[in-house]
Design an enzyme around this catalytic site. Structure first.
Site, short mmCIF file in Angstrom:
data_model
loop_
_atom_site.label_atom_id
_atom_site.label_comp_id
_atom_site.label_asym_id
_atom_site.label_seq_id
_atom_site.Cartn_x
_atom_site.Cartn_y
_atom_site.Cartn_z
N HIS A 1 0.85 -1.11 -0.12
CA HIS A 1 -0.06 -0.07 0.04
C HIS A 1 1.03 1.38 -0.13
O HIS A 1 1.81 1.50 0.84
CB HIS A 1 -1.05 -0.11 1.14
CG HIS A 1 -0.50 0.22 2.46
ND1 HIS A 1 -0.03 1.21 3.19
CD2 HIS A 1 -0.20 -0.89 3.46
CE1 HIS A 1 0.34 1.05 4.53
NE2 HIS A 1 0.40 -0.34 4.60
N ASP B 1 6.47 0.90 6.37
CA ASP B 1 4.82 0.82 6.19
C ASP B 1 4.48 1.90 5.48
O ASP B 1 3.79 3.01 6.16
CB ASP B 1 4.47 0.75 7.76
CG ASP B 1 2.77 0.35 7.57
OD1 ASP B 1 2.37 0.07 6.86
OD2 ASP B 1 2.37 0.28 8.99
N GLU C 1 -4.49 2.07 2.83
CA GLU C 1 -4.83 0.91 3.59
C GLU C 1 -5.01 1.53 5.15
O GLU C 1 -5.76 0.95 5.75
CB GLU C 1 -3.52 0.15 3.60
CG GLU C 1 -3.51 -1.17 4.25
CD GLU C 1 -3.25 -1.09 5.84
OE1 GLU C 1 -3.62 -2.00 6.55
OE2 GLU C 1 -2.60 -0.02 6.08
N GLU C 2 -4.43 2.63 5.73
CA GLU C 2 -4.15 2.79 7.02
C GLU C 2 -5.53 3.40 7.60
O GLU C 2 -5.75 2.74 8.93
CB GLU C 2 -3.21 4.06 7.12
CG GLU C 2 -1.83 3.45 6.80
CD GLU C 2 -1.16 2.38 7.73
OE1 GLU C 2 -1.74 1.94 8.61
OE2 GLU C 2 -0.03 1.96 7.42
N ASP D 1 3.13 -6.40 3.64
CA ASP D 1 2.76 -5.03 4.54
C ASP D 1 3.32 -5.43 5.67
O ASP D 1 2.55 -5.11 6.89
CB ASP D 1 1.25 -5.00 4.47
CG ASP D 1 0.83 -3.73 5.13
OD1 ASP D 1 2.00 -2.73 5.57
OD2 ASP D 1 -0.03 -3.28 5.39
#
Lengths: 466, 466
Positions: free
Chosen positions: A284, A296, A330-331, A358
């Protein structure tokens, strides 16, 4: 960050690594060496050699994190990253490079601070939790109630009213501890709390707060919530243990603006025989708004993308299409993964496998796999091609937050890149998520592992799992 | 922090620890077991037992750092700490408790920030260097020149004019690396630089800047100077390596206010036979204005003070006076140590030994010693009483920044508490210098070691070194 799959403690991971190294010296059993595998030894060698003979992946990630930095959903930085990825994929010679529109929430952190007011004045090191509401005006000032479990909160329900509840939960593993970040705010609000603090979810660092998303329940008031460093949580605990009345002031300008247009980025190596059958590899592109989003999940984007770049460079075109997807949001929403499921619903049945990276791009151990036993035996056999880089372990439970919706919709087999996780929860969601934590050689091995796995799965005579 | 004595790398320290542990199992040679030592076995046991059977020292440090926090010279916090120490020493029953006035510089950090403006905008994690001048107005904005040695700076002198010079020097050990923090600003200014940045002097952390004092040369312009995290230094380096023109904006409100009144805090156990002969044990009560000043040097204050508290509690009154001094202004001026030398000049000749603890209160290894060979043999013999807590190593080069002036003035033997230094330069001068980094049991052993050494030196039939 990954949220669907529990993480082991670093020591457990290290034990697993040792097992892998020892295991790698044993001769694979005959069932792991099917005849079809021999055809893949040469392409696997070439893919691995291309990946590990340069620092291309790390250098690309450095350009992303230095020239753009972190990339929260709805920010111009994420827009720039998307545009950059399209340009670079085209430079790599990937095919069918394009973006797929996704509307994403736009959460804005704004200014924020937290300080102890009584029994002595101290600034705290904090990060508001993603998707939190803000405070009004000069912030909220209230006495602190320290609890360590949901049960303790429930038992002290009467004492929570009008208070700021601190969940001072020492980090054990992510799955166990993140529950308090996700659900804590509404659990506290249900008892009348006016704010929530949480001991940062991660290994104790150096006055290091970890942000991350909360999830409000629909039926209670939304209260502002923030993570504080373990040091500050310890200090509040000591003050409370001494019997002091502890008062904290919390100020957060956090709010949502209107949803913003964003996109998943897609590039392909079209299959030479069955181009309509697809293997997806992915990471992501969005990140939290602190640090550089290197681990990340900028790293996950680059190593999965590398699989395609290397195939293209080596002119290795598998039977089926290999597609890289760089997810948005995504987050704090998962809208990218949901949009893909909806936009690709018609072709999901022809998705042979989906993979997400991830969990960081540290020393690769192998892959998690979700699918049937036939598929598992096949990926185990493919993984033997990765024995030389000690990335040959296949563990249960592959998947990822972004590929999850599509996997569930069409029973697509799912995989996750598994790596030495010792550093991940020390830096993830913190200002220290920067590329210097990543070793170029380890990252190159991650790219090699993904490239071999994706190439062979896409090229197999039979469809994976059949 | 200590600045007069070089520090070993953590690995070297660990090697030394191993040596100590192995060495401790050997029988001391006869010369290390003089007859007079036997009389001290019982008091040593009692002092050690009292120290290590509770967490009193750690708890006291927690009260200091929680109720007051950090304590920069000239701040109300340091004033409160001084008053608190006097009150607590009186509660302990120490004798002749008083303060000794010292005028100290008052450096004020004010607001500060540093950001990369070109080739891409990023906030940096920084701390202005202590005693730095500030910037004017909106700050300074200039191109960055990255150098790694003074020689490289000199070779690129023409390129430094009008620039912000970054000393990007990887941490090796404190003595080697701190030179760039101390002398770098004026070295850069000499070539016309308008500002100086330094890669933080300490082990790489988690986006952790380390402050600390600079020393301007008298004959060049004072330019503003700040430390940046290793991550930010790495990023600037990568940008420069790519050939980018790197522009940074530095804003610092730092300035000096008028000197402020402060004090050294003194308490004693008066000697039973020769009260005019003095053994000093000490730490510095001031700290930098970030973190809690727990390791640097609240811990040193408490463990040396503990030596007297425990003697008092056990009713162990040595032949000579034992005096604890909590110094002011070690970090940015050393005025406390200078004032003591001047105020006590008449009695310095009757100072038998001076000890300072300013390297952290982690697992004690023993002591550094500066003095004659007779004195060294004596402290080596005393140290054998600490074999049980593995703190029996006597190494060359004892002393400390605050006792240094008095040692030099009257050739007073000097000692320093030596500890496992692995953590010290990860946290010192940072927001992470907080008490959670200190283990209560290790800290208690530090107090035990100081108590035994101070008691026996103060009680010896002969004067140390005679």
């Amino acid at each position: 960050m990954r949220r669907r799959f529990g993480f082991m403690l670093p020591l457990v991971v290290f034990a697993a690594v040792t097992t892998t190294i020892l295991g790698a010296q044993q001769t694979p059993s005959p069932s792991q060496k099917p005849a079809w595998l021999d055809a893949y030894r040469d392409p696997a060698s070439r893919l691995i050699g291309e990946a590990v003979s340069s620092t291309f992946a790390w250098d690309r990630l450095a350009v992303l994190t230095d020239s753009i930095g972190n990339r929260l959903s709805g920010t111009p930085a994420l827009d720039r990253a998307i545009a950059w990825a399209v340009t670079e994929m085209n430079k790599d010679g990937l095919e069918n490079v394009h973006t797929e529109k996704v509307m994403v929430p736009k959460w804005v952190r704004g200014n924020e601070s937290a300080e102890i007011v009584e029994p002595a004045r101290h600034a705290m090191v904090m990060l508001g939790l993603g998707d939190s509401v803000g405070t009004t005006g000069d912030g909220i000032q209230a006495e602190v109630l320290v609890v360590h479990t949901f049960e303790e909160l429930d038992a002290k329900a009467a004492a929570a009213k009008g208070r700021i509840v601190l969940f001072n939960v020492p980090y054990t593993n992510y799955g166990e501890t993140v529950r308090f970040r996700s659900g804590g705010p509404s659990r506290a609000a249900r008892h009348g709390a006016v704010g929530m603090l949480i001991r940062a979810v991660g290994h104790s660092g150096l006055r290091t707060p970890h942000t991350g998303a909360l999830q409000y329940a629909g039926d209670v008031k939304k209260i502002p919530a923030a993570a504080i460093s373990s040091e500050d949580a310890d200090r509040l605990q000591r003050m409370a243990d001494r019997g002091s009345k502890v008062i904290v002031r919390l100020k957060m300008d956090a709010h949502f603006d209107a949803d913003a247009e964003s996109a998943n980025v897609v590039g392909e190596i079209r299959g030479r025989e069955r181009p309509d059958e697809v293997v997806v590899v992915s990471g992501h592109l969005d990140s939290w708004d602190v640090g550089a989003g290197a681990t990340d999940d900028g790293g996950g984007c680059v190593v999965t993308w590398e699989a395609l770049r290397i195939m293209k460079k080596l002119n290795l075109r598998p039977r089926r299409t290999v597609r890289v997807v760089l997810w948005t949001n995504e987050e704090n929403g998962g809208r990218g993964g949901l949009a893909y499921r909806d936009q690709h619903r018609a072709e999901l049945a022809r998705h042979v496998m989906m993979l997400e990276s991830d969990g960081g791009v540290f020393r690769p151990l192998g892959f998690g796999f979700t699918g049937n036993e036939t598929g598992r035996e096949t990926v185990k056999a493919i993984a033997t091609l990765l024995t030389g880089i000690a990335a040959d372990q296949i563990s249960p439970g592959g998947g990822g937050a972004d590929i999850g919706p599509s996997m569930a919709e069409a029973r697509v087999p799912g995989m996750s890149l598994e790596v030495d996780g010792a550093k991940y929860f020390l830096i993830h969601h913190t200002p220290a998520d920067t590329i210097d934590k990543i070793d170029p050689a380890e990252m190159a091995k991650c790219a090699a592992a993904v490239a071999v796995m994706a190439y062979v799965v896409a090229d197999l005579p039979q469809r994976l799992g059949e």
